[in-house]
Every structure is written in C-alpha cells, then in structure tokens.
Scaffold this active site. Sequence first.
Site, PDB file in Angstrom:
ATOM      1  N   ARG A  18       0.808  -1.218   0.000  1.00  0.00           N
ATOM      2  CA  ARG A  18       0.000   0.000   0.000  1.00  0.00           C
ATOM      3  C   ARG A  18       0.847   1.278   0.000  1.00  0.00           C
ATOM      4  NH1 ARG A  18      -3.644  -1.992   4.979  1.00  0.00           N
ATOM      5  NH2 ARG A  18      -1.786  -3.288   5.217  1.00  0.00           N
ATOM      6  N   LYS A  25       8.707  -1.184   3.404  1.00  0.00           N
ATOM      7  CA  LYS A  25       7.922  -0.229   4.194  1.00  0.00           C
ATOM      8  C   LYS A  25       8.646   0.234   5.457  1.00  0.00           C
ATOM      9  CE  LYS A  25       3.960  -1.459   6.395  1.00  0.00           C
ATOM     10  NZ  LYS A  25       2.497  -1.619   6.541  1.00  0.00           N
ATOM     11  N   ASP A 105       5.417  -1.459  11.637  1.00  0.00           N
ATOM     12  CA  ASP A 105       4.994  -0.210  10.994  1.00  0.00           C
ATOM     13  C   ASP A 105       4.331   0.739  11.987  1.00  0.00           C
ATOM     14  OD1 ASP A 105       2.659  -1.583  11.409  1.00  0.00           O
ATOM     15  OD2 ASP A 105       1.937  -1.467   9.344  1.00  0.00           O
ATOM     16  N   GLY A 138      -7.944  -4.440  11.786  1.00  0.00           N
ATOM     17  CA  GLY A 138      -8.706  -5.611  12.161  1.00  0.00           C
ATOM     18  C   GLY A 138      -9.703  -5.225  13.249  1.00  0.00           C
ATOM     19  N   ASN A 224       0.478   2.401   6.824  1.00  0.00           N
ATOM     20  CA  ASN A 224       0.283   1.521   5.673  1.00  0.00           C
ATOM     21  C   ASN A 224       0.458   2.231   4.342  1.00  0.00           C
ATOM     22  OD1 ASN A 224      -0.424  -0.786   7.260  1.00  0.00           O
ATOM     23  ND2 ASN A 224      -2.403   0.190   7.625  1.00  0.00           N
ATOM     24  N   LYS A 328      29.374  24.686   2.555  1.00  0.00           N
ATOM     25  CA  LYS A 328      29.501  23.227   2.590  1.00  0.00           C
ATOM     26  C   LYS A 328      30.847  22.837   3.183  1.00  0.00           C
ATOM     27  CE  LYS A 328      31.539  20.493   0.135  1.00  0.00           C
ATOM     28  NZ  LYS A 328      32.248  19.811  -0.948  1.00  0.00           N
ATOM     29  N   TYR A 363      35.915  22.882  -7.216  1.00  0.00           N
ATOM     30  CA  TYR A 363      35.788  21.642  -7.970  1.00  0.00           C
ATOM     31  C   TYR A 363      36.264  21.873  -9.386  1.00  0.00           C
ATOM     32  CZ  TYR A 363      33.239  17.490  -9.748  1.00  0.00           C
ATOM     33  OH  TYR A 363      32.885  16.299 -10.322  1.00  0.00           O
ATOM     34  N   SER A 381      33.195  42.110  -3.555  1.00  0.00           N
ATOM     35  CA  SER A 381      32.050  41.406  -4.135  1.00  0.00           C
ATOM     36  C   SER A 381      32.406  40.735  -5.454  1.00  0.00           C
ATOM     37  CB  SER A 381      30.919  42.402  -4.392  1.00  0.00           C
ATOM     38  OG  SER A 381      30.523  42.955  -3.168  1.00  0.00           O
TER      39      SER A 381
HETATM   40  C1  UD1 Z   1      -2.388  -5.837  11.149  1.00  0.00           C
HETATM   41  C2  UD1 Z   1      -3.375  -6.733  11.881  1.00  0.00           C
HETATM   42  C3  UD1 Z   1      -4.655  -5.934  12.129  1.00  0.00           C
HETATM   43  C4  UD1 Z   1      -4.339  -4.704  12.936  1.00  0.00           C
HETATM   44  C5  UD1 Z   1      -3.226  -3.865  12.279  1.00  0.00           C
HETATM   45  C6  UD1 Z   1      -2.749  -2.810  13.253  1.00  0.00           C
HETATM   46  C7  UD1 Z   1      -2.962  -9.012  11.133  1.00  0.00           C
HETATM   47  C8  UD1 Z   1      -3.421 -10.158  10.284  1.00  0.00           C
HETATM   48  N1  UD1 Z   1      -3.661  -7.898  11.074  1.00  0.00           N
HETATM   49  O1  UD1 Z   1      -2.979  -5.502   9.906  1.00  0.00           O
HETATM   50  O2  UD1 Z   1      -5.589  -6.743  12.832  1.00  0.00           O
HETATM   51  O3  UD1 Z   1      -5.492  -3.914  13.107  1.00  0.00           O
HETATM   52  O4  UD1 Z   1      -2.097  -4.679  11.950  1.00  0.00           O
HETATM   53  O5  UD1 Z   1      -1.832  -1.924  12.686  1.00  0.00           O
HETATM   54  O6  UD1 Z   1      -1.989  -9.184  11.848  1.00  0.00           O
HETATM   55  N2  UD1 Z   1       4.459  -8.569   8.228  1.00  0.00           N
HETATM   56  C9  UD1 Z   1       5.390  -9.581   8.236  1.00  0.00           C
HETATM   57  N3  UD1 Z   1       5.186 -10.647   7.419  1.00  0.00           N
HETATM   58  C10 UD1 Z   1       4.115 -10.754   6.610  1.00  0.00           C
HETATM   59  C11 UD1 Z   1       3.153  -9.724   6.611  1.00  0.00           C
HETATM   60  C12 UD1 Z   1       3.351  -8.643   7.448  1.00  0.00           C
HETATM   61  O7  UD1 Z   1       6.387  -9.520   8.958  1.00  0.00           O
HETATM   62  O8  UD1 Z   1       4.014 -11.765   5.887  1.00  0.00           O
HETATM   63  C13 UD1 Z   1       4.705  -7.386   9.057  1.00  0.00           C
HETATM   64  C14 UD1 Z   1       4.720  -6.111   8.234  1.00  0.00           C
HETATM   65  O9  UD1 Z   1       6.036  -5.813   7.784  1.00  0.00           O
HETATM   66  C15 UD1 Z   1       4.163  -5.074   9.190  1.00  0.00           C
HETATM   67  C16 UD1 Z   1       3.338  -5.883  10.180  1.00  0.00           C
HETATM   68  O10 UD1 Z   1       3.674  -7.244   9.984  1.00  0.00           O
HETATM   69  O11 UD1 Z   1       5.188  -4.395   9.858  1.00  0.00           O
HETATM   70  C17 UD1 Z   1       1.849  -5.689   9.956  1.00  0.00           C
HETATM   71  O12 UD1 Z   1       1.535  -6.035   8.635  1.00  0.00           O
HETATM   72  P1  UD1 Z   1       0.456  -5.237   7.805  1.00  0.00           P
HETATM   73  O13 UD1 Z   1       0.346  -5.864   6.469  1.00  0.00           O
HETATM   74  O14 UD1 Z   1       0.726  -3.797   7.879  1.00  0.00           O
HETATM   75  O15 UD1 Z   1      -0.845  -5.599   8.653  1.00  0.00           O
HETATM   76  P2  UD1 Z   1      -2.202  -4.792   8.691  1.00  0.00           P
HETATM   77  O16 UD1 Z   1      -2.966  -5.103   7.476  1.00  0.00           O
HETATM   78  O17 UD1 Z   1      -1.947  -3.393   9.006  1.00  0.00           O
HETATM   79 CA    CA Z   2      -0.178  -2.163   9.240  1.00  0.00          CA
END
Ligand code: UD1
Ligand code: CA
Length: 438
Positions: A18, A25, A105, A138, A224, A328, A363, A381
Amino acid sequence: MNKENISIIILAAGKGSRMKSSQAKVLHTISGKPMLYHIIKESRKISDDITVVVAHQKEAVIETMQNYFENIRFVEQDTQNFPGTGGAMMQVEPKYDKVLVLNGDMPLITADALKGFLELEADIIMSIFDLENPDGYGRVIIRNNHVEYIVEQKDADEAELNVTTVNAGVYAFSKVILERYIPDLSNDNAQQEYYLTDIIAMANEDESSIVPLLVDEEQFKGVNSKKDLADAEEIMQNRIRTKWMNAGVTMQLPATIYIEEDVVFEGECIVENGCRITGKSKIINSHIKTGSVVEESIMKNSDCGPMAHLRPLSNIENTHIGNFVEVKKSILKGVKAGHLSYLGDSQIDEGTNVGAGTITCNYDGVKKYKTVIGKNVFIGSDSQLVAPITIEDDVMIAAGTTVTSGEIKSGNLVLSRTKMRFVKDFYYKFFGKKQTFA
Ligand code: UD1
Ligand code: CA
C-alpha cells in the site's frame, strides 16, 4: 528504564504494497530515521532480547539496522509458503516466557506505552483502541467484556465492519500460547495469509485468559500508506518541536519547522518559520532565519538566513551567514558572508568579510580542493577564489577579482580587472535618442 524479562518480536517482513514504493515499508523514514529504527530504539529500553522478522528486502533492512544497533536477532520468514503476520512468527525463538509482538509499521510507539503490557497478567494481552473511522484495521469482537476474536477488514461481514474497536497491533503472549497455537494457524481467509490475529479466537475457545488493553491511538498508529506516513511524521515532529520549545528554543510558526531527531539545541536559539534542520546538527545560541536549511552542521553564536543553506559538515562560530549563501564542509570562525555566496571546502578565520557573490571554485570537474583564508581579509564582491588556495591574514581582494594564485601573502591587494574604457555616445548611435526597455 530497567530491562524486563520479556522478549520482543518485531514483524518487519511484509512488502508494504500500500506504500506503492520500491523500498521496504519499514525503511521509510520518520524524522530522518527508518520507521523500524524508532521501534527498536524504544523496545531496547525495556528488553535485551529483540528479534526482527525480515523477508522483503531483507539485506537492506538488516544492514540499515546494524548501522544503528548491536545485538539484534534477525529471523527470516518463509513468505513464499507462510505469508502473513502469523507466518512471521513461525521461526522465532523467544528467550523469555513473556513475549511482546509488535508490528514493524508503528513508528510512534514509546517504551512507556509498552510498559502497560508488563503490568498485566494474562495468557494474551492485546492492544485495542476505538476509532470513528476504523478503516484498514482488524476489528475486535468483544461480547460481555470478553474478547472473542479479531476479524480482518477483508474478511469482515457488514456487522463486523461496523465495529469501531480495532486491533492496535501489539500483543503480549505467554510463550506457551505461541507454541501451542502458531503451528495450527491456517490461511483460509480472503488474503490467503496466516494471520497472527487468529490466535485470539483459538485461545478464546480453549478458555485462555485474554485481556484487552485500551491504548492511545497516537502511539499505536500503523503506517500503511504514504498518507499514514505523513500523518505519523506530523505527530513525531510535534513531539520533537515540543521537546525543544520546552527546553527554551523559540520557534515561530512551529508547524512549519522540520527538525530531525538527532538535532541538538543549546542555550538560547531562535528558529523562524519554514526551516529544516537535519542530521546530527548542533545549534548553540544561534538564530536560524526563515526558509533556511541546516544539514548535519554546527552553529555557535551565529545566525543564518533568510534562505541560507548550511550543507553537511559546516561548522560556523560567531559568524553571520546572510541570504542566499550556501556553505559546505567549511569551518568559519568570526566571519561575515552576507549575500549570495558559495563557500565550499573552506576554512575562514576571524574578522574576514566575504563580499556579495563570492564563490569558492572548489571543484575542477574531477577533484575537490580547499580554500584557506586567514584573519581580517576583505574579499570584494563577485570574486572567485579558485582552489586550492591560501590567503594569508590582512589581504584585500578587489571586487570582481578571479584569484588563481595558490598563495596570497599578507598585506597584498589582489586585483584582476581589465582596464575600463569609454565609447563616447555609443548608446545614442545604437539605440537612437529615446529608448525604454520595459
Ligand atoms: C495488522 C493486523 C490488524 C491490525 C493492524 C494494526 C494481522 C493479520 N492484522 O494488519 O488486525 O489492526 O495490523 O496496525 O496481523 N508482516 C510480516 N510478514 C508478513 C506480513 C506482514 O512480517 O508476511 C509485518 C509487516 O512488515 C508489518 C506488520 O507485519 O510491519 C503488519 O503487517 P500489515 O500488512 O501492515 O498488517 P495490517 O494489514 O496493518
Ligand atoms: Ca499495518
């Protein structure tokens, strides 16, 4: 803060589609540092066992973090076969019995906020907040004060979508719970991913204790998209500016000022609107005027701007840098450079006046060369100083001079001009008697 017996797992393996960016990210920056840096920095305040789960652009993520931190464990997720936040947990081996899991994130999280999870006892403590617009999060289904399950937006039915209590993305699990349920997660959902959040329903059915912890949206904000990134930046900038205003820095229209997190102010400083101060800049008793940019530089008892640019490794003391002056990698002590100059790779000493339009020609297209200027030098100047060059103390450079000799001795006047000549009545011959040019 004391370290606790708690393991922290940070999920940073996701693509972040996203964000619409080729960069992972968690490497997008907030106040000059990657998002993941902020989370690790706060996590380290409470734990000595930190694991970061990586996959997407893992080399870049690991290398960037190793520049900042030692003793972080990196674990690779098998995103091919086990995508999703649940998949991310499959390889981790926490050291302690209590495990805090954080999304990677959430750059605004603080150690204080995480401490809330340590004060409660339960099999699962999960963070929630209420949002007027819960879009993207979620939804947490709570009945009779009892957390029953989390449903991701993409899997939710209409009634569930209307729920405004959302999962904030931080959980404290007992290690036993993780060992019991992670292997049983399935990917039978809209995104065909293994959701960590499915543990809640499983644990609920087995009557494990699940405690919701109401948290502050500002600290737990998930990033996101680029819009989320900009919103998080605003919050972080507000924190940084407030900290420095509380320490005595005067800011005019603070909302327009950008200050990175390693910047330090000392004494009485004024920052006018629209300024940007980055890197490990140190500003001591100085005044930065409208529209100026100060990057990784030191200013002491000095002023710059409006519209000045101190590029990295400038060190100015008792110095006045005026409008449209770029400096610089230069050390200026007791210097005045009031207008329209470029001073690069230079060292200029006390009492020297740099006239408007003076340029260090540092340079030659291949290499960079130094300009060294002594005390009480008067540079007229529109002079060009072709480096490498050393100008001793007490030198006068006439306006419009191109200084090419490598060394100018004390006491000299340097002058390079063609002799002026006059062509009588040329104007009238060329344009006729009356001419306006507008
Ligand atoms: C997730 C939660 C959601 C919550 C939200 C809060 C899940 C399934 N959903 O959704 O319920 O409301 O965070 O911010 O957990 N990541 C991995 N491996 C993967 C996928 C993601 O390490 O395969 C990491 C990402 O890098 C990220 C974090 O997990 O830092 C969250 O992933 P993201 O895809 O942002 O989850 P959300 O859809 O925001
Ligand atoms: Ca997220």
